[in-house]
Design a protein around this motif. Sequence first.
Motif, PDB file in Angstrom:
ATOM      1  N   TYR A  50     -22.347  70.390  13.554  1.00  0.00           N
ATOM      2  CA  TYR A  50     -23.230  70.355  14.722  1.00  0.00           C
ATOM      3  C   TYR A  50     -23.689  68.923  14.931  1.00  0.00           C
ATOM      4  CZ  TYR A  50     -27.431  71.308  17.545  1.00  0.00           C
ATOM      5  OH  TYR A  50     -28.397  71.325  18.522  1.00  0.00           O
ATOM      6  N   SER A 262     -17.036  81.122  13.785  1.00  0.00           N
ATOM      7  CA  SER A 262     -17.472  79.790  14.198  1.00  0.00           C
ATOM      8  C   SER A 262     -18.534  79.958  15.276  1.00  0.00           C
ATOM      9  CB  SER A 262     -16.299  78.962  14.733  1.00  0.00           C
ATOM     10  OG  SER A 262     -15.820  79.480  15.957  1.00  0.00           O
ATOM     11  N   ALA A 264     -20.841  77.614  18.140  1.00  0.00           N
ATOM     12  CA  ALA A 264     -20.910  76.314  18.814  1.00  0.00           C
ATOM     13  C   ALA A 264     -21.781  76.414  20.048  1.00  0.00           C
ATOM     14  CB  ALA A 264     -19.502  75.840  19.205  1.00  0.00           C
ATOM     15  N   ASP A 271     -18.960  71.063  19.332  1.00  0.00           N
ATOM     16  CA  ASP A 271     -18.280  71.051  18.031  1.00  0.00           C
ATOM     17  C   ASP A 271     -18.640  72.317  17.258  1.00  0.00           C
ATOM     18  OD1 ASP A 271     -19.209  68.414  19.066  1.00  0.00           O
ATOM     19  OD2 ASP A 271     -17.777  67.662  17.597  1.00  0.00           O
ATOM     20  N   PRO A 272     -17.646  73.091  16.803  1.00  0.00           N
ATOM     21  CA  PRO A 272     -17.936  74.362  16.132  1.00  0.00           C
ATOM     22  C   PRO A 272     -18.362  74.175  14.685  1.00  0.00           C
ATOM     23  CG  PRO A 272     -15.574  74.017  16.218  1.00  0.00           C
ATOM     24  CD  PRO A 272     -16.200  72.874  16.979  1.00  0.00           C
ATOM     25  N   VAL A 273     -19.193  75.094  14.221  1.00  0.00           N
ATOM     26  CA  VAL A 273     -19.591  75.165  12.808  1.00  0.00           C
ATOM     27  C   VAL A 273     -19.006  76.454  12.249  1.00  0.00           C
ATOM     28  CG1 VAL A 273     -21.508  75.284  11.184  1.00  0.00           C
ATOM     29  CG2 VAL A 273     -21.715  73.889  13.258  1.00  0.00           C
ATOM     30  N   ILE A 274     -18.290  76.348  11.146  1.00  0.00           N
ATOM     31  CA  ILE A 274     -17.597  77.490  10.544  1.00  0.00           C
ATOM     32  C   ILE A 274     -18.341  77.945   9.299  1.00  0.00           C
ATOM     33  CG2 ILE A 274     -15.461  78.234   9.416  1.00  0.00           C
ATOM     34  CD1 ILE A 274     -13.985  76.272  11.245  1.00  0.00           C
ATOM     35  N   LEU A 287     -25.467  81.291   9.709  1.00  0.00           N
ATOM     36  CA  LEU A 287     -24.243  81.149   8.944  1.00  0.00           C
ATOM     37  C   LEU A 287     -24.555  80.670   7.542  1.00  0.00           C
ATOM     38  CD1 LEU A 287     -21.651  79.318  11.263  1.00  0.00           C
ATOM     39  CD2 LEU A 287     -21.924  81.764  10.868  1.00  0.00           C
ATOM     40  N   ARG A 289     -22.998  78.504   4.539  1.00  0.00           N
ATOM     41  CA  ARG A 289     -21.969  77.503   4.295  1.00  0.00           C
ATOM     42  C   ARG A 289     -22.088  76.969   2.873  1.00  0.00           C
ATOM     43  NH1 ARG A 289     -22.358  73.021   5.884  1.00  0.00           N
ATOM     44  NH2 ARG A 289     -20.146  72.546   5.788  1.00  0.00           N
ATOM     45  N   ILE A 308     -20.230  82.589  19.733  1.00  0.00           N
ATOM     46  CA  ILE A 308     -19.729  82.948  18.413  1.00  0.00           C
ATOM     47  C   ILE A 308     -18.318  83.489  18.556  1.00  0.00           C
ATOM     48  CG2 ILE A 308     -20.875  85.201  18.576  1.00  0.00           C
ATOM     49  CD1 ILE A 308     -21.171  85.160  15.534  1.00  0.00           C
ATOM     50  N   GLN A 309     -17.422  83.073  17.665  1.00  0.00           N
ATOM     51  CA  GLN A 309     -16.041  83.537  17.691  1.00  0.00           C
ATOM     52  C   GLN A 309     -15.606  83.925  16.283  1.00  0.00           C
ATOM     53  OE1 GLN A 309     -13.509  80.594  19.488  1.00  0.00           O
ATOM     54  NE2 GLN A 309     -14.296  80.963  21.548  1.00  0.00           N
ATOM     55  N   LEU A 311     -12.954  84.202  13.331  1.00  0.00           N
ATOM     56  CA  LEU A 311     -11.830  83.380  12.897  1.00  0.00           C
ATOM     57  C   LEU A 311     -10.630  84.254  12.547  1.00  0.00           C
ATOM     58  CD1 LEU A 311     -13.715  80.794  10.660  1.00  0.00           C
ATOM     59  CD2 LEU A 311     -12.977  80.551  13.034  1.00  0.00           C
TER      60      LEU A 311
END
Length: 311
Positions: A50, A262, A264, A271-274, A287, A289, A308-309, A311
């Motif tokens: 992020y 992810s 974003a 920029d995505p955060v996974i 999330l 991490r 939100i997506q 993966l």
Amino acid sequence: MSELILHHYPQSPFAEKARLLLGFKGLSWQSVTIPPVMPKPDLTALTGGYRKTPVLQVGADIYCDTALIARRLEQEKATPALFPEGQELVSQSFAAWADSVVFSHAVALVFQPESLAVKFAKVPPHLLQVLVADRSKMFGDGTATRVQLDVALHQWPAIIARLEQQLQRQSGDFLFGEPSIADFSMAHPLWFLKGSSVTSPLVDNYPVVGAWLARVLGFGHGTASEMSASQALEIARDSAPAALPDEVFEDPNGFKVGQPVSIAATDYGVDPVIGELIFAGREELILRREDERAGTVHVHFPRLGFGIQQL
């Protein structure tokens, strides 16, 4: 209670909003100065990528976006309230408009060539080019449309005149009588404009707005102490994330706890955060991490303005 750590830099408008929120609450906090442009390796170790400013850290919990930071500060200290009872919807809706529409106009006005020449007169040309290129990339994707200068100049008189009228006709010293999140969201774009002699008259020519802005800025920044990025990372690594919110909620898109996803921002800086989805509530997404430098962290995002997506 873990100490509040704000990752920010002095010139950031949204960081100024967060600093004023801390001042309004009368809170003490630790200040970690981050670079104004990418890369930001120490911050990325906490957030997972992020890139927007600011970020609030509380132990191993990382809060992204000032809308969610405001909610976290409300948990930290309930009074004075940022969301006065009975004005929750109107104050937050106005804040969202100011943070998006008013801010985008302020950016166009401040980044016009004449203003840049004055505001960054002492900055070496190559560094200014880096800043402009970074901001262009930041706004290159997402749903936010960059406001062109001629459009911003055309529309600004209506925006600021409506604000002047609202302040003239209401009761009380603030936008909705008593201070709220609406005041701080409206204040930071105007603070940004006042940072350049070219754009300052766009605020200064409206005396009622100027007096109101002085009252908001008068809350100050609370009590800040300097902290290094390495110290902040050490605190995250040595801390356990806080307990998850106690909320029963079924995500409308069917996302489940434990899924790799992810998250974003949807407007700009996308920029995505996974990580592993460990909480999906009405207002907040979290999330989990793992990072070699920061350890196990929980990264918090507001639901509004973020996607939100799976993966």
